[in-house]
Design an enzyme around this catalytic site. Sequence first.
Site, PDB file in Angstrom:
ATOM      1  N   THR A  30      38.378  32.323  49.109  1.00 32.49           N
ATOM      2  CA  THR A  30      39.036  31.148  48.525  1.00 32.49           C
ATOM      3  C   THR A  30      38.990  29.962  49.480  1.00 32.49           C
ATOM      4  O   THR A  30      38.956  28.812  49.040  1.00 32.49           O
ATOM      5  CB  THR A  30      40.503  31.452  48.155  1.00 32.49           C
ATOM      6  OG1 THR A  30      41.212  31.890  49.309  1.00 32.49           O
ATOM      7  CG2 THR A  30      40.580  32.510  47.074  1.00 32.49           C
ATOM      8  N   ARG A  38      41.732  36.778  40.184  1.00 37.78           N
ATOM      9  CA  ARG A  38      43.069  37.069  39.652  1.00 37.78           C
ATOM     10  C   ARG A  38      44.029  35.889  39.751  1.00 37.78           C
ATOM     11  O   ARG A  38      45.135  35.942  39.236  1.00 37.78           O
ATOM     12  CB  ARG A  38      43.679  38.278  40.381  1.00 37.78           C
ATOM     13  CG  ARG A  38      42.938  39.567  40.116  1.00 37.78           C
ATOM     14  CD  ARG A  38      43.454  40.698  40.989  1.00 37.78           C
ATOM     15  NE  ARG A  38      42.819  41.966  40.640  1.00 37.78           N
ATOM     16  CZ  ARG A  38      41.616  42.327  41.034  1.00 37.78           C
ATOM     17  NH1 ARG A  38      40.905  41.521  41.786  1.00 37.78           N
ATOM     18  NH2 ARG A  38      41.102  43.492  40.671  1.00 37.78           N
ATOM     19  N   GLN A 105      35.254  43.503  50.219  1.00 36.51           N
ATOM     20  CA  GLN A 105      35.429  43.625  48.775  1.00 36.51           C
ATOM     21  C   GLN A 105      34.734  42.464  48.062  1.00 36.51           C
ATOM     22  O   GLN A 105      34.625  42.475  46.831  1.00 36.51           O
ATOM     23  CB  GLN A 105      36.917  43.599  48.425  1.00 36.51           C
ATOM     24  CG  GLN A 105      37.717  44.766  48.975  1.00 36.51           C
ATOM     25  CD  GLN A 105      39.210  44.581  48.765  1.00 36.51           C
ATOM     26  OE1 GLN A 105      39.845  43.776  49.421  1.00 36.51           O
ATOM     27  NE2 GLN A 105      39.772  45.324  47.824  1.00 36.51           N
ATOM     28  N   ILE A 107      31.852  39.743  46.793  1.00 37.14           N
ATOM     29  CA  ILE A 107      30.496  39.889  46.258  1.00 37.14           C
ATOM     30  C   ILE A 107      29.661  38.642  46.505  1.00 37.14           C
ATOM     31  O   ILE A 107      28.581  38.481  45.932  1.00 37.14           O
ATOM     32  CB  ILE A 107      30.551  40.175  44.740  1.00 37.14           C
ATOM     33  CG1 ILE A 107      31.259  39.046  43.984  1.00 37.14           C
ATOM     34  CG2 ILE A 107      31.234  41.519  44.482  1.00 37.14           C
ATOM     35  CD1 ILE A 107      31.238  39.182  42.467  1.00 37.14           C
ATOM     36  N   ASP A 108      30.147  37.759  47.387  1.00 34.20           N
ATOM     37  CA  ASP A 108      29.586  36.409  47.498  1.00 34.20           C
ATOM     38  C   ASP A 108      28.545  36.221  48.590  1.00 34.20           C
ATOM     39  O   ASP A 108      27.975  35.135  48.729  1.00 34.20           O
ATOM     40  CB  ASP A 108      30.711  35.391  47.705  1.00 34.20           C
ATOM     41  CG  ASP A 108      31.657  35.786  48.835  1.00 34.20           C
ATOM     42  OD1 ASP A 108      31.181  36.306  49.867  1.00 34.20           O
ATOM     43  OD2 ASP A 108      32.879  35.588  48.682  1.00 34.20           O
ATOM     44  N   HIS A 125      31.946  46.477  46.925  1.00 31.25           N
ATOM     45  CA  HIS A 125      31.969  46.069  45.522  1.00 31.25           C
ATOM     46  C   HIS A 125      30.657  45.410  45.102  1.00 31.25           C
ATOM     47  O   HIS A 125      30.572  44.822  44.022  1.00 31.25           O
ATOM     48  CB  HIS A 125      33.137  45.118  45.257  1.00 31.25           C
ATOM     49  CG  HIS A 125      34.472  45.813  45.277  1.00 31.25           C
ATOM     50  ND1 HIS A 125      35.663  45.127  45.300  1.00 31.25           N
ATOM     51  CD2 HIS A 125      34.800  47.135  45.281  1.00 31.25           C
ATOM     52  CE1 HIS A 125      36.666  45.994  45.312  1.00 31.25           C
ATOM     53  NE2 HIS A 125      36.162  47.214  45.308  1.00 31.25           N
ATOM     54  N   CYS A 161      11.087  47.782  31.461  1.00 29.06           N
ATOM     55  CA  CYS A 161      11.298  48.873  30.506  1.00 29.06           C
ATOM     56  C   CYS A 161      12.226  48.489  29.351  1.00 29.06           C
ATOM     57  O   CYS A 161      12.567  49.349  28.528  1.00 29.06           O
ATOM     58  CB  CYS A 161      11.872  50.098  31.220  1.00 29.06           C
ATOM     59  SG  CYS A 161      13.611  49.926  31.692  1.00 29.06           S
TER      60      CYS A 161
END
Length: 257
Positions: A30, A38, A105, A107-108, A125, A161
């Site tokens: 942040t 959240r 945790q 994902i950035d 994560h 595929c």
Amino acid sequence: MDFDHLIRAGAEMVRASSRVLVFTGAGLSTESGIADFRSPGGIWSKYDPSEFYFDRFVSDKRAREKYWAMSTEYYGVIRDARPNEAHLAIKTLEDTGKLLAVVTQNIDGLHHKAGNAPDKIIEVHGTVFSVSCLSCGKRHGRDEIQERVKAGEKAPECDGCSGILKTDTISFGQAMPQDKMAMAYQHARSCDLCLALGSSLVVYPAASIPAAAVENGSRLIIVNLEPTPMDDMATLVINDSLSKVLPAMVQLGCSDT
């Protein structure tokens, strides 16, 4: 204890440690302009999290369409985000030989952008920067898939595929990566100091990693804006901005390294 005393207390623990495990959560991101999913105004205030459970993603094309609409909305912000001073302080821990690993945790990819060695970063994560086919495993570049979605593909499929594509992140109800979790727990068992940074410490099983460090004899410093359920386990708790606290603590703690 006032701010200066808190910083000195944390710095002394950093100075006395040689195997520091860093555990990071959304509060670190942040401060680089990436809203916590959240928090008010975050993704989960715009979308219903129950619509994004893994089983539903796999079984329902409409759920996949919503997933990609959501993912496309926030990807640009993450792609353009830059590491903040706290990320760079973690890199300093590595440069001075104190860093055991970063378990994140987030994902950035900001730990990568800050310059930490890839083999020091454990993304439990996952990451938003790659996309994989759930059938054949072929990996696709995220920017390529982003352009396909913007061009009108609501639920892109594998160009190899025709299988289901998904970002390499862990969704609700999706199994955690066993290899990464095993490595994280291994570091928790061997660290002599754990820094839990910007995490509410309520999302499991990832949040069990700092607890495992304490159970194996490590000291724990928690830096987070709000109290956490693990504050009583910590040697030191600082409720303040990470980009204010961590650079000062690390600079002082590593000054003689």
